[in-house]
Design an enzyme around this catalytic site. Structure first.
Site, PDB file in Angstrom:
ATOM      1  N   LYS A 141      14.398 -10.632  34.162  1.00 30.05           N
ATOM      2  CA  LYS A 141      15.751 -10.518  32.975  1.00 30.05           C
ATOM      3  C   LYS A 141      16.783 -11.440  34.429  1.00 30.05           C
ATOM      4  O   LYS A 141      17.633 -11.482  33.722  1.00 30.05           O
ATOM      5  CB  LYS A 141      15.612  -8.888  33.250  1.00 30.05           C
ATOM      6  CG  LYS A 141      14.960  -8.148  32.505  1.00 30.05           C
ATOM      7  CD  LYS A 141      15.291  -6.325  32.421  1.00 30.05           C
ATOM      8  CE  LYS A 141      13.912  -6.199  31.220  1.00 30.05           C
ATOM      9  NZ  LYS A 141      14.064  -4.805  31.514  1.00 30.05           N
ATOM     10  N   ASP A 201      19.918  -1.963  26.459  1.00 28.63           N
ATOM     11  CA  ASP A 201      18.178  -1.848  26.113  1.00 28.63           C
ATOM     12  C   ASP A 201      18.276  -0.912  24.634  1.00 28.63           C
ATOM     13  O   ASP A 201      17.170  -0.202  23.855  1.00 28.63           O
ATOM     14  CB  ASP A 201      18.129  -0.976  26.600  1.00 28.63           C
ATOM     15  CG  ASP A 201      16.838  -1.892  28.192  1.00 28.63           C
ATOM     16  OD1 ASP A 201      16.483  -2.239  28.150  1.00 28.63           O
ATOM     17  OD2 ASP A 201      16.767  -0.349  28.400  1.00 28.63           O
ATOM     18  N   GLN A 246      16.519   0.337  34.777  1.00 26.26           N
ATOM     19  CA  GLN A 246      15.149   0.058  34.716  1.00 26.26           C
ATOM     20  C   GLN A 246      14.205   1.354  34.668  1.00 26.26           C
ATOM     21  O   GLN A 246      14.570   1.916  35.841  1.00 26.26           O
ATOM     22  CB  GLN A 246      14.113  -1.298  36.112  1.00 26.26           C
ATOM     23  CG  GLN A 246      12.768  -1.128  35.316  1.00 26.26           C
ATOM     24  CD  GLN A 246      13.051  -2.140  34.548  1.00 26.26           C
ATOM     25  OE1 GLN A 246      13.156  -3.119  33.651  1.00 26.26           O
ATOM     26  NE2 GLN A 246      11.719  -2.187  33.735  1.00 26.26           N
TER      27      GLN A 246
END
Ligand code: NAP
Length: 283
Positions: free
Chosen positions: A53, A120, A97
């Protein structure tokens, strides 16, 4: 029939180039898009995801801030860090994460992220925006699957789509996005007695289970579009999806490979969400 390959790597490259073009325009105005990525602990798979990412951000001209913490980080400290990032005007997206160490409540952490920076799309508010058709961040994996389906040129109106899997991050938002595109949607899960009964009627199948060979050739209607979200390992340790690719590609009209299908699109859509957040804040 031999299915057309839906090339997620190529589509992601095109999307990332467009992100880079728009990010450069913002940067020229002193508003470079910024993504904060938080990693707690040493989970090896998470380290790879985070690294990818951060790398993708750099390549598209987005600023990324990687914050790594020891697995023992107290929950309160993580929440305080998220608060600080919520208030930081140079940060347009915040990603924590998953999975987190056991002593940290992932729901608390997700809900601590400002809805304006929830790139997200995992928060209850973002999920509600999707459910009610309001603008908001769409979870990156199903968002990417929609782009892959769109790339086939199919008009989803009135088509029957079957989603296998009902997780909050993939299956459920996937079904809602398909519904929003006017498909008739069936959701299957581990308590569905006979998957094939449903998938054989589907014009589009999205498999998001995490078990290889969940979808085999005899379960697929000739000409169907098949999107494989799964990430598994075969007996030889090679990455594979939920779909028996060799068999199903003889029946389907279009199919995503694993690797090179959904995976690259997930990261591309994270960049899109971060860019759009920065564009909105700069408008
Ligand atoms: P998850 O949270 O474990 O959900 C799996 C879903 O599959 C659950 O809803 C489960 O049903 C259902 N399921 C399990 N066994 C089944 C069966 N035999 N028949 C029908 N449904 C069954 O997983 P996830 O996070 O949604 O991820 C799914 C897969 O996608 C994983 O392999 C993951 O690694 C992969 N993934 C890939 C990407 C990418 O970027 N490529 C991104 C995210 C996830 P219940 O709800 O009844 O338990």
């Amino acid at each position: 029939m031999s299915a057309r390959l839906i090339d997620g790597t190529a589509l992601a490259r095109t999307i990332r180039a467009e992100v880079a073009r728009r990010a450069a325009a913002l940067t020229a105005r002193g508003r470079q898009p910024g993504l904060a990525v938080i990693l707690v602990g040493e989970d090896p798979a998470s380290q790879v995801y985070v690294r990818n990412k951060v790398k993708a951000c750099g390549e598209a001209g987005l600023r990324s801030v990687l914050e790594r913490y020891d697995a023992a980080l107290p929950e309160a400290e993580l929440l305080a860090r998220i608060d600080a990032l919520n208030a930081d005007a140079s940060i347009h997206g915040i990603l924590v994460q998953m999975p987190l160490p056991k002593h940290i409540d992932p729901h608390k952490v997700i809900e601590a992220i400002s809805t304006r920076k929830d790139v997200d799309g995992y928060s209850a508010l973002s999920a509600g925006e999707l459910l009610t058709g309001l603008p908001g961040f769409r979870p990156c994996t199903p968002y990417g699957c929609m782009k892959l389906i769109e790339s086939t040129g199919v008009d989803l109106r009135g088509k029957h789509a079957v989603v296998i899997g009902r997780s909050n991050t993939v299956g459920k938002p996937m079904a809602l996005l398909l519904l929003q595109a006017n498909a008739t949607v069936t959701i299957c899960h581990s308590a569905t007695p006979d998957l094939g009964v449903h998938t054989r009627q589907a014009d589009v199948v999205v498999a998001a289970v995490g078990r290889r060979n969940t979808l085999t050739a005899e379960m697929v209607k000739p000409g169907a579009i098949v999107i494989d979200v799964g990430m598994n390992r075969n007996d030889a340790g090679k990455l594979c999806g939920d779909v028996d690719f060799d068999g199903v590609s003889q029946v389907a009209s279009a199919i995503t490979p694993v690797p090179g299908g959904v995976g690259p699109m997930t990261i591309a859509m994270l960049l899109v969400n971060t860019l759009q957040s920065a564009e909105r804040e700069s408008a």
